[in-house]
Scaffold this motif. Structure first.
Motif, PDB file in Angstrom:
ATOM      1  N   PHE A  70       0.834  -1.202   0.000  1.00 48.31           N
ATOM      2  CA  PHE A  70       0.000   0.000   0.000  1.00 48.31           C
ATOM      3  C   PHE A  70       0.871   1.256   0.000  1.00 48.31           C
ATOM      4  O   PHE A  70       0.612   2.206  -0.753  1.00 48.31           O
ATOM      5  N   LEU A  71       1.909   1.253   0.818  1.00 45.17           N
ATOM      6  CA  LEU A  71       2.811   2.399   0.875  1.00 45.17           C
ATOM      7  C   LEU A  71       3.557   2.583  -0.445  1.00 45.17           C
ATOM      8  O   LEU A  71       3.667   3.695  -0.963  1.00 45.17           O
ATOM      9  N   LEU A  72       4.055   1.492  -1.004  1.00 48.16           N
ATOM     10  CA  LEU A  72       4.817   1.574  -2.255  1.00 48.16           C
ATOM     11  C   LEU A  72       3.939   2.039  -3.410  1.00 48.16           C
ATOM     12  O   LEU A  72       4.371   2.823  -4.267  1.00 48.16           O
ATOM     13  N   ASP A  73       2.697   1.569  -3.441  1.00 46.19           N
ATOM     14  CA  ASP A  73       1.775   1.953  -4.522  1.00 46.19           C
ATOM     15  C   ASP A  73       1.428   3.439  -4.477  1.00 46.19           C
ATOM     16  O   ASP A  73       1.085   4.037  -5.500  1.00 46.19           O
ATOM     17  N   HIS A  74       1.510   4.030  -3.276  1.00 49.16           N
ATOM     18  CA  HIS A  74       1.107   5.427  -3.106  1.00 49.16           C
ATOM     19  C   HIS A  74       2.298   6.356  -2.881  1.00 49.16           C
ATOM     20  O   HIS A  74       2.113   7.510  -2.487  1.00 49.16           O
ATOM     21  N   ALA A  75       3.483   5.853  -3.159  1.00 52.84           N
ATOM     22  CA  ALA A  75       4.684   6.665  -2.954  1.00 52.84           C
ATOM     23  C   ALA A  75       5.373   7.007  -4.274  1.00 52.84           C
ATOM     24  O   ALA A  75       6.489   7.502  -4.275  1.00 52.84           O
ATOM     25  N   ARG A  76       4.706   6.726  -5.402  1.00 57.19           N
ATOM     26  CA  ARG A  76       5.309   7.039  -6.704  1.00 57.19           C
ATOM     27  C   ARG A  76       4.247   7.488  -7.693  1.00 57.19           C
ATOM     28  O   ARG A  76       3.055   7.212  -7.515  1.00 57.19           O
ATOM     29  N   SER A  79       1.723   7.407 -13.334  1.00 54.37           N
ATOM     30  CA  SER A  79       1.541   7.764 -14.746  1.00 54.37           C
ATOM     31  C   SER A  79       2.785   7.418 -15.556  1.00 54.37           C
ATOM     32  O   SER A  79       2.723   7.311 -16.787  1.00 54.37           O
ATOM     33  N   ASP A  80       3.925   7.232 -14.883  1.00 52.75           N
ATOM     34  CA  ASP A  80       5.160   6.835 -15.558  1.00 52.75           C
ATOM     35  C   ASP A  80       5.330   5.318 -15.616  1.00 52.75           C
ATOM     36  O   ASP A  80       6.260   4.826 -16.250  1.00 52.75           O
ATOM     37  N   ALA A  91      -4.699   1.314  -9.466  1.00 53.95           N
ATOM     38  CA  ALA A  91      -5.038   2.741  -9.419  1.00 53.95           C
ATOM     39  C   ALA A  91      -6.081   3.093 -10.470  1.00 53.95           C
ATOM     40  O   ALA A  91      -7.016   3.873 -10.214  1.00 53.95           O
ATOM     41  N   GLU A  92      -5.951   2.526 -11.663  1.00 50.85           N
ATOM     42  CA  GLU A  92      -6.924   2.803 -12.721  1.00 50.85           C
ATOM     43  C   GLU A  92      -8.302   2.264 -12.355  1.00 50.85           C
ATOM     44  O   GLU A  92      -9.332   2.872 -12.681  1.00 50.85           O
TER      45      GLU A  92
END
Length: 351
Positions: A70-76, A79-80, A91-92
Motif C-alpha cells: 500500500f505504501l509503495l503503490d502510493h509513494a510514486r 503515470s510513468d 489505481a486505474e
C-alpha cells in the motif's frame, strides 16, 4: 459500490448484548462527525484498493506485506509506470470507481490520514496494525519525505477586510442577503470560523442579553476541531457583526433550532440547517457578485483572512488566537510571518 459498514468494536463473548451496543454507541458519540465520515471514506478506499490489487478482502489484522505494498503503490507517480504494472492497474480501477482522481502520487497528508484510519480500524477490533513493523515504519517515513511538497493553501487567497467589504456590498435587502451578511460577518469577526462550526451553531448558542446595552452578542461553540465537549468556548461579536446577526435572527424569525438555514427561491426561511457545502456555495456566489473569480477564495479564506488582517493591524497573536482558537502558536504564526516578512527592513537592502 455501497460503502462498507464501519468496522466498529467486534462482538466480545465477555459482553452482554446491551454492553456491546453501549460500546458501539460510545465509539460513535466519542468520535467527531467529520472524523467518522473520513473513516468511512478511507475504509471504502482501502477495501477497494486491496480488492483491485490482490483480489481479496481486507484481513484483520492485515499483513505487513499488504501494508508495505500500500505504501509503495502510493509513494510514486504511476503515470510513468507501464500499462501492465499491477499498482497502476489497481489505481486505474480506483479511478474508474471514482475513488481516486489521477495516477499521480497522492499528497503525504492523504497517505498519512489513510494509514491512521487503517490503524484506527485495527484498534477498534482490539488488534495490532502492521504499520509498526520496522520495515513498514521505515518505508512510511521514506514515502513521506520522497513526496514532500509545500502544503497547498486551503483558500487561494485570504478574505481580508477589504475583500470582505466587497462581499458584504453584494448583500442587499432580501432574507437571503440578510443571512449571508450575518454568516460572513460572524464567520470572519468571531475569529474565522470553520464551515462545520457555522453550520453547527444553534439559536440557543447565541446570547443577546448584552446587545441593547453594550451592543454585544455572545456565542458558544459546543464543539470545534481544537476543543472538546465540556470546553465550550465563549466568543464575542460586537459592532456591525453583532447588528447583522441580530437583524438576521429577527428577519428569519429564528426562535430556536439551527441559526443559519436555507432560504428558498421565494425568499422563505426553511427550518433545516445549512450544509457545510452550502457555505462554500455562498462564498462562491458572493465572490461572483463582487466581480471576483469564483475560485478566488474558499470558506477557509474567512479564517486565514481574519488572522492575516490581525497581523496587518498589529494585533498581538495571542489576542487573535483567543478568537481563532488555534491550538498551535506555530500554525497561527504562519499568517503573521507572511505579513511581517514584507515589512522586514532586510528586504530593502538593495534599495
Amino acid at each position: 459500490m455501497k460503502p462498507p459498514a464501519p468496522y466498529l468494536p467486534p462482538v466480545s463473548p465477555a459482553l452482554s448484548d446491551a454492553d456491546q451496543d453501549a460500546l458501539t454507541d460510545l465509539y460513535v458519540r466519542g468520535t467527531p462527525a467529520n472524523t467518522l465520515r473520513a473513516y468511512e471514506r478511507d475504509l471504502l478506499y482501502i477495501t477497494a484498493w486491496k480488492s483491485a490489487r490482490f483480489g481479496t478482502p481486507l484481513d484483520w489484522p492485515e499483513s505487513e506485506a499488504t501494508a508495505l505494498a500500500f505504501l509503495l503503490d502510493h509513494a510514486r507517480d504511476l503515470s510513468d509506470a507501464s500499462d501492465t504494472d499491477v499498482a497502476r492497474e489497481a489505481a486505474e480501477a480506483l479511478i474508474a470507481q471514482g475513488l481516486r482522481k489521477s495516477l499521480t502520487c497522492p499528497a503525504p497528508s492523504t497517505l498519512d490520514r489513510r494509514v491512521a484510519s487503517w490503524l484506527a480500524f485495527h484498534r477498534m477490533k482490539n488488534l495490532t496494525g502492521p504499520f509498526g513493523a520496522p520495515q513498514v515504519k521505515q518505508a512510511r517515513a521514506k514515502a513521506r519525505r520522497a513526496a514532500a511538497r509545500p502544503p497547498a493553501p486551503k483558500s487561494a487567497h485570504p478574505i481580508t477586510r477589504d475583500i470582505l467589504e466587497q462581499l458584504l456590498a453584494t448583500c442587499r435587502g432580501s432574507r437571503r442577503d440578510c443571512r449571508d451578511r450575518a454568516l460572513l460577518m460572524l464567520g470572519w469577526a468571531s475569529g474565522g470560523r470553520r464551515r462545520s462550526e457555522l453550520t453547527g451553531l444553534m439559536r440557543e448558542d447565541v446570547s443577546l442579553k448584552e446587545f441593547k446595552e453594550k451592543g454585544l452578542a455572545w456565542l458558544m461553540l459546543l464543539e470545534t476541531k481544537t476543543t472538546a465537549k465540556g470546553e465550550t468556548p465563549r466568543l464575542v461579536l460586537k459592532g456591525r457583526a453583532a447588528q447583522a446577526l441580530v437583524h438576521w435572527i429577527e428577519v428569519g424569525q429564528i426562535k430556536d433550532g439551527a441559526l443559519f438555514r436555507p432560504v428558498s427561491k421565494s425568499d422563505r426561511v426553511l427550518k433545516r440547517r445549512l450544509s457545510p457545502d452550502a457555505i462554500y456555495q455562498i462564498v462562491k456566489h458572493r465572490l461572483k457578485l463582487a466581480g471576483l473569480p469564483e475560485d478566488f477564495a474558499s470558506p477557509h479564506g474567512l479564517r486565514s483572512g481574519f488572522l492575516t488582517q490581525a497581523a496587518l493591524d498589529g494585533a498581538p497573536i495571542q489576542a487573535a488566537m483567543r478568537l481563532s482558537l488555534h491550538r498551535s502558536v506555530a500554525q497561527a504564526q504562519k499568517y503573521y510571518d507572511d505579513v511581517e516578512i514584507t515589512e522586514n527592513p532586510a528586504t530593502d537592502l538593495l534599495g
